[in-house]
Design a protein around this motif. Structure first.
Motif, PDB file in Angstrom:
ATOM      1  N   LEU A 405      -5.983  45.389 -17.552  1.00 31.60           N
ATOM      2  CA  LEU A 405      -7.184  44.812 -16.944  1.00 31.60           C
ATOM      3  C   LEU A 405      -6.982  43.323 -16.646  1.00 31.60           C
ATOM      4  CD1 LEU A 405     -10.013  46.490 -19.069  1.00 31.60           C
ATOM      5  CD2 LEU A 405      -9.437  46.961 -16.688  1.00 31.60           C
ATOM      6  N   ALA A 406      -6.293  42.620 -17.555  1.00 30.31           N
ATOM      7  CA  ALA A 406      -6.027  41.192 -17.340  1.00 30.31           C
ATOM      8  C   ALA A 406      -5.149  40.985 -16.109  1.00 30.31           C
ATOM      9  CB  ALA A 406      -5.355  40.602 -18.579  1.00 30.31           C
ATOM     10  N   ILE A 407      -4.127  41.843 -15.948  1.00 26.67           N
ATOM     11  CA  ILE A 407      -3.237  41.748 -14.777  1.00 26.67           C
ATOM     12  C   ILE A 407      -4.019  42.059 -13.499  1.00 26.67           C
ATOM     13  CG2 ILE A 407      -1.246  42.802 -13.631  1.00 26.67           C
ATOM     14  CD1 ILE A 407      -0.430  41.036 -15.937  1.00 26.67           C
ATOM     15  N   THR A 408      -4.817  43.115 -13.540  1.00 23.78           N
ATOM     16  CA  THR A 408      -5.578  43.535 -12.349  1.00 23.78           C
ATOM     17  C   THR A 408      -6.579  42.458 -11.923  1.00 23.78           C
ATOM     18  OG1 THR A 408      -5.388  45.829 -13.120  1.00 23.78           O
ATOM     19  CG2 THR A 408      -6.985  45.391 -11.381  1.00 23.78           C
ATOM     20  N   ILE A 409      -7.330  41.926 -12.886  1.00 25.47           N
ATOM     21  CA  ILE A 409      -8.340  40.906 -12.581  1.00 25.47           C
ATOM     22  C   ILE A 409      -7.672  39.573 -12.231  1.00 25.47           C
ATOM     23  CG2 ILE A 409     -10.269  39.562 -13.540  1.00 25.47           C
ATOM     24  CD1 ILE A 409     -10.859  42.078 -15.299  1.00 25.47           C
ATOM     25  N   GLY A 410      -6.575  39.262 -12.942  1.00 30.02           N
ATOM     26  CA  GLY A 410      -5.907  37.975 -12.721  1.00 30.02           C
ATOM     27  C   GLY A 410      -5.221  37.874 -11.371  1.00 30.02           C
ATOM     28  N   PHE A 411      -4.548  38.949 -10.932  1.00 27.70           N
ATOM     29  CA  PHE A 411      -3.795  38.898  -9.673  1.00 27.70           C
ATOM     30  C   PHE A 411      -4.613  39.389  -8.478  1.00 27.70           C
ATOM     31  CE2 PHE A 411       0.187  39.118 -12.396  1.00 27.70           C
ATOM     32  CZ  PHE A 411       0.544  37.807 -12.121  1.00 27.70           C
ATOM     33  N   GLN A 412      -5.296  40.528  -8.640  1.00 29.00           N
ATOM     34  CA  GLN A 412      -6.106  41.124  -7.572  1.00 29.00           C
ATOM     35  C   GLN A 412      -5.306  41.354  -6.289  1.00 29.00           C
ATOM     36  OE1 GLN A 412      -9.824  39.035  -6.922  1.00 29.00           O
ATOM     37  NE2 GLN A 412      -9.984  38.449  -9.072  1.00 29.00           N
ATOM     38  N   ASP A 413      -3.998  41.429  -6.412  1.00 29.07           N
ATOM     39  CA  ASP A 413      -3.126  41.547  -5.235  1.00 29.07           C
ATOM     40  C   ASP A 413      -1.943  42.435  -5.588  1.00 29.07           C
ATOM     41  OD1 ASP A 413      -1.622  41.284  -2.984  1.00 29.07           O
ATOM     42  OD2 ASP A 413      -1.265  39.126  -3.160  1.00 29.07           O
ATOM     43  N   THR A 414      -1.774  43.529  -4.838  1.00 31.06           N
ATOM     44  CA  THR A 414      -0.688  44.468  -5.149  1.00 31.06           C
ATOM     45  C   THR A 414       0.686  43.853  -4.893  1.00 31.06           C
ATOM     46  OG1 THR A 414      -0.906  45.390  -2.922  1.00 31.06           O
ATOM     47  CG2 THR A 414      -2.051  46.532  -4.703  1.00 31.06           C
ATOM     48  N   THR A 415       0.767  42.866  -4.004  1.00 35.48           N
ATOM     49  CA  THR A 415       2.065  42.231  -3.723  1.00 35.48           C
ATOM     50  C   THR A 415       2.563  41.465  -4.943  1.00 35.48           C
ATOM     51  OG1 THR A 415       1.524  42.032  -1.386  1.00 35.48           O
ATOM     52  CG2 THR A 415       3.307  40.641  -2.212  1.00 35.48           C
ATOM     53  N   LEU A 416       1.672  40.678  -5.577  1.00 36.54           N
ATOM     54  CA  LEU A 416       2.063  39.916  -6.766  1.00 36.54           C
ATOM     55  C   LEU A 416       2.382  40.845  -7.933  1.00 36.54           C
ATOM     56  CD1 LEU A 416      -0.551  37.001  -6.625  1.00 36.54           C
ATOM     57  CD2 LEU A 416       1.876  36.917  -6.004  1.00 36.54           C
ATOM     58  N   ILE A 417       1.557  41.884  -8.111  1.00 38.76           N
ATOM     59  CA  ILE A 417       1.830  42.855  -9.180  1.00 38.76           C
ATOM     60  C   ILE A 417       3.138  43.587  -8.878  1.00 38.76           C
ATOM     61  CG2 ILE A 417       0.968  44.879 -10.430  1.00 38.76           C
ATOM     62  CD1 ILE A 417      -1.861  44.007  -9.685  1.00 38.76           C
ATOM     63  N   GLY A 418       3.378  43.879  -7.577  1.00 38.80           N
ATOM     64  CA  GLY A 418       4.617  44.540  -7.174  1.00 38.80           C
ATOM     65  C   GLY A 418       5.842  43.712  -7.500  1.00 38.80           C
ATOM     66  N   ASN A 419       5.751  42.390  -7.377  1.00 42.92           N
ATOM     67  CA  ASN A 419       6.877  41.517  -7.737  1.00 42.92           C
ATOM     68  C   ASN A 419       7.225  41.672  -9.215  1.00 42.92           C
ATOM     69  OD1 ASN A 419       6.886  40.549  -5.120  1.00 42.92           O
ATOM     70  ND2 ASN A 419       5.690  38.714  -5.611  1.00 42.92           N
ATOM     71  N   ALA A 420       6.175  41.725 -10.046  1.00 40.79           N
ATOM     72  CA  ALA A 420       6.392  41.904 -11.486  1.00 40.79           C
ATOM     73  C   ALA A 420       6.931  43.296 -11.794  1.00 40.79           C
ATOM     74  CB  ALA A 420       5.074  41.677 -12.234  1.00 40.79           C
ATOM     75  N   TYR A 421       6.350  44.281 -11.145  1.00 40.81           N
ATOM     76  CA  TYR A 421       6.710  45.684 -11.379  1.00 40.81           C
ATOM     77  C   TYR A 421       8.160  45.957 -11.004  1.00 40.81           C
ATOM     78  CZ  TYR A 421       5.981  50.772 -11.263  1.00 40.81           C
ATOM     79  OH  TYR A 421       6.043  52.111 -11.486  1.00 40.81           O
ATOM     80  N   GLY A 422       8.568  45.423  -9.847  1.00 43.23           N
ATOM     81  CA  GLY A 422       9.943  45.641  -9.379  1.00 43.23           C
ATOM     82  C   GLY A 422      10.972  45.051 -10.326  1.00 43.23           C
ATOM     83  N   LEU A 423      10.684  43.860 -10.841  1.00 48.77           N
ATOM     84  CA  LEU A 423      11.611  43.215 -11.774  1.00 48.77           C
ATOM     85  C   LEU A 423      11.756  44.042 -13.048  1.00 48.77           C
ATOM     86  CD1 LEU A 423      13.365  40.814 -12.591  1.00 48.77           C
ATOM     87  CD2 LEU A 423      11.304  39.652 -13.382  1.00 48.77           C
ATOM     88  N   ALA A 424      10.647  44.563 -13.567  1.00 46.08           N
ATOM     89  CA  ALA A 424      10.691  45.368 -14.801  1.00 46.08           C
ATOM     90  C   ALA A 424      11.509  46.640 -14.592  1.00 46.08           C
ATOM     91  CB  ALA A 424       9.270  45.711 -15.242  1.00 46.08           C
ATOM     92  N   CYS A 425      11.243  47.348 -13.490  1.00 50.44           N
ATOM     93  CA  CYS A 425      11.942  48.617 -13.241  1.00 50.44           C
ATOM     94  C   CYS A 425      13.430  48.422 -13.006  1.00 50.44           C
ATOM     95  CB  CYS A 425      11.323  49.334 -12.034  1.00 50.44           C
ATOM     96  SG  CYS A 425       9.658  49.943 -12.347  1.00 50.44           S
ATOM     97  N   MET A 426      13.784  47.389 -12.221  1.00 44.49           N
ATOM     98  CA  MET A 426      15.198  47.164 -11.915  1.00 44.49           C
ATOM     99  C   MET A 426      15.975  46.719 -13.147  1.00 44.49           C
ATOM    100  SD  MET A 426      17.475  47.600  -9.767  1.00 44.49           S
ATOM    101  CE  MET A 426      16.464  48.104  -8.395  1.00 44.49           C
ATOM    102  N   THR A 427      15.319  45.983 -14.049  1.00 44.84           N
ATOM    103  CA  THR A 427      15.988  45.572 -15.291  1.00 44.84           C
ATOM    104  C   THR A 427      16.341  46.789 -16.145  1.00 44.84           C
ATOM    105  OG1 THR A 427      14.741  43.504 -15.273  1.00 44.84           O
ATOM    106  CG2 THR A 427      15.794  44.109 -17.336  1.00 44.84           C
TER     107      THR A 427
END
Length: 782
Positions: A405-427
């Motif tokens: 919920l903090a990530i969703t409310i804090g970013f409110q943007d799938t592009t910014l969340i996608g940047n975080a998500y991509g880094l986690a998955c690729m690692t």
């Protein structure tokens, strides 16, 4: 002879047919569990890739180049690496980072787990394939085994991968749900950003609130939802290819990748951080292997998921090549208007299914970290009686919900969340590639050059993607790094404090020679009953025992030192779970029981541990009398251990067992050997906890041929069981020595102490009944 041969062939064909049917059924089921995350990636890949400076270079050529990159990424990583190579590196059918680490620990001396014994290597699940090859140790293997720091680095790498998976558990629900509901912004009655955010948060709260019911209650709907989703996106993609730009098929050629980078340059490289989202969820194919078979996952991906995804990405590229201004909401804009609402509903349901899978995987990862001694004790709840391994961890569930919920409310943007998500998955994929190279050398016994070729090829591809993802650290990529760092600090502090405490126990064991000098009575009063003394030590007598008898010079007539430990295998079968041995000669009535669990085993609260233990000790007493190799325990200080099967022990032992089900809340039968105070306490406890309990009573048959010494020992065991069982545990206070450095005192006295006070107690984790628990206070100066 001919008829017999024909019958055998027919039988073989029937078995093969049933095997095919089973794998097809598992392939169907895997679609709902494994591919929810991967199949919802088309919702946000193009919009994430073409954000930032790349929107200045939008053209038909760049769109086709982006599709070519997506196609070859899907082909090389999920299809080639995972389907054809990584899925072969299963650990007794289990997959994931911990499975690879477990395999390495068993084939080389990489394990840092305490309490490991030679008997653990005789477990049926310990051997990989037919047998563990006794090959000559290579210089590289000897080098890694020799340096403890390198083994520690290996464990840290594995735990960092686990932390990134936990990060996925936070980011996947946020990006999936937010992307799916964003379709409401392309409708005529467009929702505002605030309304969209509230809707996403309501769905997320509902998703986490329903976790305690378990996935099995709704899992029956998972596969149909994902199948409808994949067929829908395949049909939409095919329509867009035919309607907008059939020439997009030519973009399968890798030449378009060269053109893409020639046109976009550095911005094209940075865009890889968005394009890599097309393979998020790939790791689930390997991590969830234990619930299916490698063949079923291969069938589902190769013949259904992969073609549907390729055609969908191709269709979006065809649509965008003629509608460059539609990139921000490329998926929903590319859907033909008549089918928009059905696809939107299925997209939202698919996002929930994909989120559900990663949340369940996060629970499993936390449980596995705990089994390695690297995570504080948490409450593990079984959510299904029929499906083994489906668990729910309340503390982790609510932490994930708050963070999501903090990530969703804090970013409110799938592009910014996608940047975080991509880094986690690729690692995580990067770490899997590194561990696979070691598997090729130490488990598959292949050439180091073959492992090097594998490592270089895939690290080159994944390294480029990872470097692009790191560029986006300021734009949201910092989230998984911060989350992983926090979880790593928690894991390291817990592991550090636990190891220090274990080493204190190890160096302060009670001398067995001192016990022998006291005689069978141990110089104290031996009262009726059984005392189960819990300790992490697999050998020797723990210090809490001497601490207890020094302050209270009375103890139970039968003593059992119980050690519950983890072994580097996924599961330990019930037949091999108990190791029973004797401590000191027979008149002392002291035994040792080692209970072994794999890293995926979960201790069930079935209330039958006491009865299994008594039966196992009785079986050991009889085995010792019959088999000469165990009789040497009379002369040794700590006798040999024997594996006692808990499943067929009832048929082997000579004890007569009577089982009676009764309602404890309404029962007034309390053992007369207990004091009036204990009886009243027991009755109050039973009234507050009215459950049905199995009352098991043991009796000795009238067998005149039984050895009198064996009969006497078995009678003592049965009488002690009737008198009652007490659980003795150490209530430890771990403190750093005064001479310790400031850093060590801060870690032990503040951080480790905080974690110990705020996690589940050992008695809760081991399902020990509170009414029978005795805690012995001890201060550990480490």
């Amino acid at each position: 002879m001919g008829g017999q041969s024909l019958w055998n062939k027919k039988k073989l064909m029937q078995i093969q047919f049933l095997s095919y049917i089973k794998n097809l059924l598992l392939a169907y089921q895997s679609l709902g569990v494994v591919y929810g995350d991967l199949s919802t990636s088309p919702l946000y890949v193009y919009s994430s890739a073409f954000s930032g400076r790349l929107d200045e270079k939008e053209s038909e050529e760049t769109i086709l180049g982006a599709f070519s990159l997506i196609f070859w990424t899907l082909t090389l990583i999920p299809l080639l690496k995972y389907i054809f190579i990584v899925l072969s590196a299963d650990d007794n059918g289990e997959g994931g980072t911990f499975a690879l680490y477990s395999l390495l620990c068993r084939h080389a001396k990489f394990s840092l787990l305490p309490n490991q014994q030679a008997a653990d290597e005789e477990l049926s699940t310990y051997k990989y394939g037919n047998a563990v090859h006794a090959v000559g140790s290579s210089p590289f293997k000897r080098f890694l085994e020799k340096h403890k720091k390198l083994r520690t680095v290996l464990l840290v790498v594995v735990l960092f991968g686990a932390c990134m998976v936990i990060g996925d558990g936070v980011l996947t629900p946020a990006i999936s749900v937010l992307s799916s509901v964003s379709g409401l912004q392309v409708t005529e009655n467009k929702l505002t950003d605030g309304e969209l955010l509230i809707l996403a948060c309501v769905i997320l709260v509902g998703l986490f609130a329903l976790q305690h019911f378990g996935t099995h209650k709704v899992a029956v709907m998972f596969a149909p939802i994902i199948i409808i989703w994949l067929i829908s996106i395949f049909a939409v993609g095919l329509y867009n290819v035919i309607h907008w730009n059939p020439k997009v098929i030519s973009a399968i050629s890798p030449l378009y990748i060269i053109k893409y980078f020639r046109e976009t340059g550095k911005t094209g490289w940075i865009s890889l951080g968005g394009l890599l989202l097309c393979i998020t969820g790939t790791e689930a194919m390997f991590a969830d292997l234990g619930h299916f078979t490698a063949l079923s996952i291969r069938l589902a991906f190769t013949f259904f998921v992969y073609p549907c995804l390729v055609v969908q990405y191709m269709g979006q590229a065809a649509y965008l090549s003629k509608n460059l201004d539609k990139i921000p909401n490329s998926f929903y804009d590319s859907i033909p208007e008549p089918v928009f609402w059905p696809v939107f509903v299925v997209a939202t349901l698919s996002a929930i299914v994909g989120s559900q899978a990663i949340i369940t995987a996060t629970f499993s990862i936390v449980k596995q970290c705990h089994s390695l001694g690297c995570f504080p004790r948490v409450k593990v709840v079984h959510t299904s009686r029929h499906i083994y391994g489906q668990i729910y961890i309340p503390e982790i569930n609510w932490i994930l919900m708050i963070l999501t919920l903090a990530i969703t409310i804090g970013f409110q943007d799938t592009t910014l969340i996608g940047n975080a998500y991509g880094l986690a998955c690729m690692t995580v994929m990067f770490i899997t590639t590194f561990l696979m190279a070691l598997i090729i050398i130490f488990v598959w016994y292949k050439s180091i050059f073959l492992a090097g070729a594998f490592l270089l090829f895939f690290l080159a591809i994944e390294g480029v993607y990872l470097s692009a993802a790191f560029i986006k650290v300021p734009q949201g990529g910092w989230v998984p790094l911060v989350l992983s760092s926090v979880f790593m600090v928690v894991m390291y502090i817990w592991h550090y404090g636990t190891r220090k405490k274990y080493n204190f126990d190890l160096h302060n064991k009670v001398s067995l020679r001192w016990l022998l000098g006291l005689g069978p009575s141990l110089g104290i009063v031996r009262v009726p009953g059984i005392g189960l003394i819990y300790s992490e030590l697999a050998t020797g007598v723990p210090a809490i025992f001497s601490h207890f008898v020094t302050n209270l010079p009375a103890f139970h007539k039968v003593l059992v030192f119980v050690c519950v430990k983890s072994v580097p295998v996924p599961y330990v079968s019930p037949e091999e779970r108990f190791l029973i041995g004797r401590v000191c000669p027979r008149p002392y009535r002291m035994y040792r029981c080692i209970v072994r669990y794999g890293y995926k085993d979960v201790q069930r609260d079935d209330g039958d541990f006491e009865n299994q233990l008594i039966q196992s000790i009785a079986e050991f007493i009889q085995m010792e009398a019959e088999e000469p190799q165990f009789s040497s325990s009379e002369s040794s200080l700590d006798g040999r251990m024997a594996v006692i099967s808990t499943r067929n022990v009832e048929s082997n032992t000579n004890l007569i067992i009577s089982v009676q089900e009764e309602d404890i809340g309404s029962s007034s039968s309390i053992q007369s050997s207990k004091s009036l105070t204990l009886q009243s306490l027991q009755s109050v406890f039973d009234e507050d906890n009215p459950v049905r309990r199995r009352q098991v009573r043991f009796q000795l048959p009238s067998d005149p041929g039984m050895d009198p010494a064996v009969r006497e020992e078995l009678m003592d065991l049965i009488q002690a069981k009737e008198a009652g069982i007490a659980y003795i545990m150490g209530h430890s206070y771990v403190k750093a020595r005064r001479s310790s450095s400031f850093v060590k005192r801060f870690m032990i006295d503040i951080l480790y102490s905080f974690l110990r006070k705020n996690c589940r107690g050992p008695s809760v984790a081991l399902n020990i009944p509170h009414i029978s628990l005795i805690e012995v206070g001890m201060i550990y100066y480490v």
